[in-house]
Structures are given as C-alpha cells and as structure tokens.
Design a protein around this motif. Structure first.
Motif, PDB file in Angstrom:
ATOM      1  N   LYS A  10      37.286  39.506  82.822  1.00  0.00           N
ATOM      2  CA  LYS A  10      37.201  39.947  81.514  1.00  0.00           C
ATOM      3  C   LYS A  10      38.253  40.867  81.313  1.00  0.00           C
ATOM      4  CE  LYS A  10      32.087  39.148  80.795  1.00  0.00           C
ATOM      5  NZ  LYS A  10      32.415  37.832  79.981  1.00  0.00           N
ATOM      6  N   GLU A  27      39.307  46.126  76.192  1.00  0.00           N
ATOM      7  CA  GLU A  27      40.114  46.283  74.823  1.00  0.00           C
ATOM      8  C   GLU A  27      41.047  47.102  75.400  1.00  0.00           C
ATOM      9  OE1 GLU A  27      39.524  49.168  70.809  1.00  0.00           O
ATOM     10  OE2 GLU A  27      38.317  49.740  72.512  1.00  0.00           O
ATOM     11  N   SER A  52      43.991  50.593  78.524  1.00  0.00           N
ATOM     12  CA  SER A  52      42.633  50.343  78.405  1.00  0.00           C
ATOM     13  C   SER A  52      41.946  51.528  78.451  1.00  0.00           C
ATOM     14  CB  SER A  52      41.975  49.051  79.060  1.00  0.00           C
ATOM     15  OG  SER A  52      42.339  49.520  80.433  1.00  0.00           O
ATOM     16  N   GLU A  75      44.439  45.021  71.105  1.00  0.00           N
ATOM     17  CA  GLU A  75      43.465  43.635  71.566  1.00  0.00           C
ATOM     18  C   GLU A  75      42.099  43.879  71.851  1.00  0.00           C
ATOM     19  OE1 GLU A  75      45.756  42.565  75.124  1.00  0.00           O
ATOM     20  OE2 GLU A  75      47.414  41.973  73.930  1.00  0.00           O
ATOM     21  N   LYS A  76      41.368  43.012  71.313  1.00  0.00           N
ATOM     22  CA  LYS A  76      39.877  43.165  71.536  1.00  0.00           C
ATOM     23  C   LYS A  76      39.521  42.795  73.075  1.00  0.00           C
ATOM     24  CE  LYS A  76      38.490  42.093  66.703  1.00  0.00           C
ATOM     25  NZ  LYS A  76      38.353  43.500  66.459  1.00  0.00           N
ATOM     26  N   PRO A  77      38.464  43.073  73.693  1.00  0.00           N
ATOM     27  CA  PRO A  77      38.061  42.486  74.772  1.00  0.00           C
ATOM     28  C   PRO A  77      37.791  41.112  75.168  1.00  0.00           C
ATOM     29  CG  PRO A  77      36.353  44.036  73.977  1.00  0.00           C
ATOM     30  CD  PRO A  77      37.442  43.934  72.896  1.00  0.00           C
ATOM     31  N   ARG A  78      38.299  40.491  76.010  1.00  0.00           N
ATOM     32  CA  ARG A  78      38.128  38.993  75.905  1.00  0.00           C
ATOM     33  C   ARG A  78      37.930  38.421  77.306  1.00  0.00           C
ATOM     34  NH1 ARG A  78      42.851  36.389  77.387  1.00  0.00           N
ATOM     35  NH2 ARG A  78      44.585  37.697  77.261  1.00  0.00           N
ATOM     36  N   ASP A  79      37.663  37.264  77.514  1.00  0.00           N
ATOM     37  CA  ASP A  79      37.571  36.667  78.827  1.00  0.00           C
ATOM     38  C   ASP A  79      38.892  36.108  79.150  1.00  0.00           C
ATOM     39  OD1 ASP A  79      34.647  36.918  78.844  1.00  0.00           O
ATOM     40  OD2 ASP A  79      34.430  34.847  78.066  1.00  0.00           O
ATOM     41  N   SER A 103      41.614  33.622  80.647  1.00  0.00           N
ATOM     42  CA  SER A 103      41.703  32.128  80.700  1.00  0.00           C
ATOM     43  C   SER A 103      41.944  31.773  82.217  1.00  0.00           C
ATOM     44  CB  SER A 103      42.943  31.820  80.064  1.00  0.00           C
ATOM     45  OG  SER A 103      44.088  31.922  80.632  1.00  0.00           O
TER      46      SER A 103
END
Length: 182
Positions: free
Chosen positions: A37, A40, A91, A130-134, A136
C-alpha cells in the motif's frame, strides 16, 4: 584475493541456483497485498530564508500569485533553490514534525504560513497530493522479486552450509579449551 574466492564460491554454489518465477511473484503479491500500500504523499516546494521580514514579504508576493519556482530560485537560501525549491514527494514520518504539520494541512496549490526551524524560515507549497492507494502488481513486482530472491538465497545458503558441515569431521580437544596456568 581470499574474499574474491569466497564470493565466487558462494555465487557458483548459491546465487546461480536461485530462480524466481512470475507465478511465485504473482502468488506472493496476492497473499501479501496488505504489504503493498502506498501512503498519502505530497509533492512539495520550499523557500528557505534567514530573515523573518524577508519571509513575510515573499509570502505576500506568493499569495498575490507570484511564481513559487521563480521566487525560490531568486530568494531561497536552500540547496534545492536551483530546482525551484522542489523537494519531491514525501509521506508522513519523512519530514521534521514542524514541516509535516505545515504541509499535510495544505491542499494542492496552497502556500503555508512561515515555518521556523533550526535552518531558518520556510514557506511551502503543495503542488500535488496523492491519496493512499494499493500498489499495482507492476509497481510491487521489483520489491517482491527482491524479497523472494533474498528468501531463496538464505534458504539455499543455509542448506549448502549444512551440507558442507555434515561432511566434515570435528574433533574437540577439551584440554586445549581450558585456561592454561600462566
């Protein structure tokens, strides 16, 4: 010379036997998705000066739509001034607490208040959030490959060493281990 020989031996007995398949990488990714993950992150610009009046004056110009990058090149005393004050992406937990408080409260395009630190007086601008995200699979692939290679390297080395030790006779001479009178 000895270290080079040891390195070559380990390479031939361990490194060359390590193979990681795409299926293993994909399987690891699926089983450990929570480890991949991205938090942010903010892309931040900075201007750093020593004088408070100068910092206040620069902030007023920035709020009146002066170009942050140009102002950083002209006025900042920070090493990143040549790059328009570009600090890159951060971050939470990567910046000093006083900077983090200032920048993580901003929206894209906003200018911070003047922030004091041991280095001087700072102004920050968040240019991207940038929002937190998984991650790829493509983003995680290199990291997973390193993890799997390290695990296999350790297993292979441990097995190789155990095999060598099993073929060696060890004789212990207790009298040689006891302290000798001086």
């Amino acid at each position: 010379e000895r270290n080079l020989r040891i390195k070559k031996l380990i390479e031939s007995e361990v490194e060359l036997k390590i193979q990681v398949t795409d299926a293993e990488i994909k399987d690891y990714y699926e089983k450990n998705a929570e480890d991949f993950k991205l938090p942010e992150r903010l892309h931040v610009l900075q201007i750093m000066v020593k004088d408070e009046a100068d910092a206040i004056s620069i902030r007023k110009k920035l709020l009146a739509k002066a170009d942050f990058g140009v102002m950083a090149k002209e006025r900042s005393q920070s090493p990143d001034a040549a790059n328009g004050g570009d600090l890159g992406f951060y971050s939470r937990g990567q910046l000093p607490p006083e900077f983090e408080t200032a920048v993580f409260g901003l929206n894209e395009g906003e200018i911070s208040d003047v922030v004091k630190s041991i280095y001087g007086l700072h102004l920050f601008k968040v240019i991207k959030k940038e929002k937190p995200r998984d991650m790829s699979f493509a983003e995680a692939r290199g990291k997973i490959l390193d993890i799997l290679k390290t695990n296999k390297r350790n297993e292979e080395f441990t097995g190789w060493l155990a095999k060598i030790k099993s073929g060696v006779a060890v004789t212990i001479y207790p009298e040689a281990l006891s302290p000798q009178p001086s």
